[in-house]
Structures are given as structure tokens and as C-alpha cells.
Scaffold this active site. Structure first.
Site, PDB file in Angstrom:
ATOM      1  N   SER A   1      -2.399  -3.277   0.985  1.00 47.83           N
ATOM      2  CA  SER A   1      -1.655  -4.518   1.072  1.00 47.83           C
ATOM      3  C   SER A   1      -1.853  -5.166   2.446  1.00 47.83           C
ATOM      4  CB  SER A   1      -0.177  -4.251   0.756  1.00 47.83           C
ATOM      5  OG  SER A   1       0.531  -5.443   0.559  1.00 47.83           O
TER       6      SER A   1
ATOM      7  N   ASP B   1      -1.223  -6.563 -10.869  1.00 48.91           N
ATOM      8  CA  ASP B   1      -0.649  -6.751  -9.536  1.00 48.91           C
ATOM      9  C   ASP B   1      -0.126  -8.178  -9.423  1.00 48.91           C
ATOM     10  OD1 ASP B   1      -0.098  -6.936  -6.783  1.00 48.91           O
ATOM     11  OD2 ASP B   1      -1.750  -5.596  -6.262  1.00 48.91           O
TER      12      ASP B   1
ATOM     13  N   HIS C   1       0.901  -3.293  -7.846  1.00 51.22           N
ATOM     14  CA  HIS C   1       0.745  -3.164  -6.393  1.00 51.22           C
ATOM     15  C   HIS C   1       1.187  -1.805  -5.863  1.00 51.22           C
ATOM     16  CE1 HIS C   1      -0.435  -5.302  -2.813  1.00 51.22           C
ATOM     17  NE2 HIS C   1       0.669  -4.977  -2.181  1.00 51.22           N
TER      18      HIS C   1
END
Length: 400
Positions: free
Chosen positions: A175, A346, A375
Site C-alpha cells: 500500500s 481491491d 487490499h
């Protein structure tokens, strides 16, 4: 949004329910790692643990952790390949250790023969210190992922190189951790030369098409965001509130509500999650960041451009960048061998956003999209060891 408010309201009422009659058995259901930091989790699982402070060039003091070897490798001699891991927004480095040892990337890499290092970004619970500034000062919080890339990552990598004597290492980010890596490696070629391979899990570069409810925040004007959240830190650790959430989510009948909340935030597939570890996941987040970091992410939202932080005026931008407008990050300048993984479900880093950045990665050696992943699956997914971590290790052996 109604589900989120229901979650927050109910969670706040739970402590009263407990004290009133012990209706819910809280203590017996909590995993011991809930109360542990990264070092304690490492030792609890039987691994060697080392802890260090790194002072950046601009004075921030960052806590980093090391697992020098696996549980069964104490007799092995000689240097092990070094891996550095960078966590996501509002997380800390326990992020890589929160499943059982056979399902956590940090432990899996240590057992595979790697020297594992894990950082904490400036502003989180463990890196909220500075040589001269106090966290109560607004100036302390004048940073975003730009400074994490410019100061934190080079400082940590220099420290690791000096400590281990190894000039090159592997980088793994998830991320916003990938964002830090991409910015650093595209703007500092001397740092990029120290990276054997860049592993990007759910990369946040393009942020034009997210569908998470959380991202609705970025529709608000900057002035409103500052009015609501202030001008310093945001989502700083609140142990009392966090324990309320953990208490709430530890109840089997209420776990679906927590799953729904997490799904709104970043997507959630409970079939691929060890729900018995939910309290551990929640105990280590959020750990805080700066409002400026949030505003920098807002700057990317629904934008075609990947730029440094806009300080709000030509004069301030000139002061920081020697130009009136924040510079573009040129991803094509990054020459590090790179592997990217994405999730088809995601809601923060959508397939459309990933597709936008792939042509800019000039040394892309591997790309894989898991259609069913969200995610969180990159770090917590039950099938991550087989589908993702084994491939990471395979690529490390190829790019040694």
C-alpha cells in the site's frame, strides 16, 4: 456509512455492558499478541529479536525491528540476504507478524534464510520522536510520504547497510509502503542502486478510481478536513477506543458487523481471513500519521498526476522545491527490478489504477493480479503463503 456509525456507536457501549454484568467473556477470548509490540510478538513466536533507533537527516527518530534469522537456523554461519519491509498507512511493523508464524511474511522470510528488517514510518506510535521537536508542535507533523521517501527510507537503508555490511537488499512494501519505495527509487538513483528487487503489494501510485467508502473523505475541501481533524496528527493511537472495538469484534455474533466495517474501509473476505486473529489485526491499527500525509493522498485522489506535496502557495513550493509548482514523480526514471501484485477486489487500489501505472515501470520483471483478493489479503490472507510469499522467495533467489 450507516454501518460504520452503527459499529462505532455499539462499540462505545460495550464497556458498559461488560462492567454491568460480565455479559460478555472478554478476557478469555483475546489473543496474547493483542498486548504486544513487534519485538514481543517476535520473541513470543520463538524468533530472535533486535530493536534499533534510526535518526533521519531531518531529526526524526524511527524505531525499527530485526529478525536476524529463523527459529531453526541458529547454527548457520555467514551473512543472510537482507530484506527490508515497509508497512501501509496507519499501520506499524507488527503488520508483517500478525498471523501465526507459518502465515506471516516476516517469519516466513526469516525461516527461509533471510535477515528481516521492518521499519516504522515517522508519526506512528513507535516513531513519534524528534531530536528537537515535540509531537505537540505543528511543525513536527509537517510531513507526508514525500519526506518518508526522502529521509526515512534512505536513513533506514544506510543504517541496515552499516549494521550488516551488505551493500544491497530487497525491498517489500504494501500500500503506502510501495508509494514510499517508488518515490525514493525514482528520485534517488544512488539509493535505487542498493535495491536488488522492489516487491510492490497493492501499489498506491494512481489513486483515480478507488471505490472504498473511506475515500469519500477526500471529496471534502482541504479547509474542512483541517477543521475536522486539525493540523497535526490524525488517527493517533487511542488504547481505550481500540479496546472497545476489540471487545466488540471478539464476540462471534458481532463479528459480521466488524467484517462489514473493514470491507467498507478496504475490502474484506472473511473466507480468506483467520477471523480468530481479528483482535490482533485491530490491536495494531490505527497507529497514526500526519494530516499533511492525508492531504498528500487527497492530492492523488481522482488525479492524473503523481506529484510531490503542494504546500499551497507558489512561495512555499519555491521554498521546498525551488519551483512554483510541486514536481512530478517520474516513475520511468526508476531502474530497480520490480515485481507487482494487485487484487481484483481491491477497493483502494483498483485494477484500473494498477493498469495506469504498469506502463511506467520500465524494469517490471513480474506482475500478477489475484482476481479474488482485496487490499488486506496481501498481509492477512490465508492463502498468501502459497500464492504470494512463495513467489516472492522464488524471485529473491533469482535476483540475488
Amino acid at each position: 456509512m450507516p454501518m460504520m456509525w452503527l459499529f462505532l456507536t455499539t462499540a462505545c457501549l460495550i464497556p458498559g455492558t461488560l462492567s454491568a454484568g460480565g455479559f460478555l467473556d472478554f478476557e478469555n477470548k483475546v489473543n496474547p499478541e493483542v498486548w504486544m509490540n513487534a519485538s514481543e510478538i517476535i520473541m513470543y513466536n520463538g524468533y530472535p529479536s533486535e530493536e534499533y533507533d534510526v535518526t533521519t537527516a531531518d531529526g526524526y527518530i524511527l524505531a525499527i525491528n530485526r529478525i536476524p534469522h529463523g527459529r531453526a537456523q541458529t547454527g548457520q554461519t555467514g551473512p543472510r540476504p537482507v530484506v527490508y519491509m515497509q508497512h501501509a498507512l496507519f499501520a506499524d511493523n507488527a503488520y508483517w507478524l500478525e498471523n501465526f508464524a507459518n502465515g506471516s511474511l516476516g517469519f516466513i522470510l526469516a525461516d527461509a534464510g533471510y535477515d528481516v528488517w521492518m521499519g516504522n514510518s515517522r508519526g506512528n506510535t513507535w516513531s513519534r520522536r524528534h531530536k528537537t521537536l515535540s509531537a505537540n508542535e505543528e511543525k513536527f507533523w509537517a510531513f507526508s510520504f514525500n519526506e518518508m521517501a526522502k529521509y526515512d527510507l534512505p536513513g533506514i537503508i544506510d543504517f541496515i547497510v552499516n549494521k550488516t555490511g551488505q551493500e544491497k537488499l530487497y525491498f517489500i512494501g504494501h500500500s503506502l509502503g510501495t508509494t514510499i519505495g517508488f518515490v525514493a527509487f525514482s528520485t534517488m538513483p544512488e539509493l535505487a542502486q542498493r535495491i536488488k528487487m522492489n516487491f510492490a503489494l497493492g501499489p498506491v501510485i494512481s489513486f483515480k478510481y478507488p471505490t472504498s467508502v473511506f475515500t469519500n473523505l477526500f471529496l471534502l475541501p482541504k479547509s474542512i478536513i483541517k477543521l475536522v481533524f486539525g493540523t497535526k496528527g490524525v488517527l493517533l493511537e487511542d488504547k481505550n477506543a481500540r479496546m472497545s472495538f476489540i471487545t466488540f469484534c471478539n464476540q462471534k455474533l458481532l463479528q459480521p458487523l466488524c467484517s462489514e466495517f473493514m470491507s467498507l474501509w478496504a475490502g474484506f473476505n472473511k473466507k480468506n481471513m483467520n477471523m480468530s486473529r481479528l483482535d490482533v489485526y485491530m490491536a495494531h491499527a490505527p497507529t497514526g500519521s500526519s494530516i499533511q500525509n492525508m492531504l498528500h493522498i487527497k492530492q492523488l485522489y481522482r488525479s492524473d498526476e503523481f506529484r510531490a506535496y503542494d504546500w499551497g502557495s507558489e512561495a512555499e513550493n519555491m521554498n521546498h522545491y525551488n519551483q512554483s509548482y510541486p514536481p512530478l514523480y517520474d516513475l520511468t526514471a526508476m531502474k530497480v527490478p520490480t515485481a507487482i501484485w494487485a487484487g481484483g477486489h481491491d477497493v483502494l487500489v483498483t485494477p484500473q489504477d494498477v493498469a495506469r501505472i504498469l506502463p511506467q515501470i520500465t524494469n517490471l520483471r513480474y506482475f500478477k493480479q489475484f482476481p479474488d483478493w482485496n487490499h488486506f489479503d496481501f498481509v492477512w490472507g490465508l492463502d498468501a503463503p502459497q500464492r504470494l510469499y512463495s513467489k516472492i522467495i522464488s524471485l529473491m533467489k533469482e535476483y540475488f
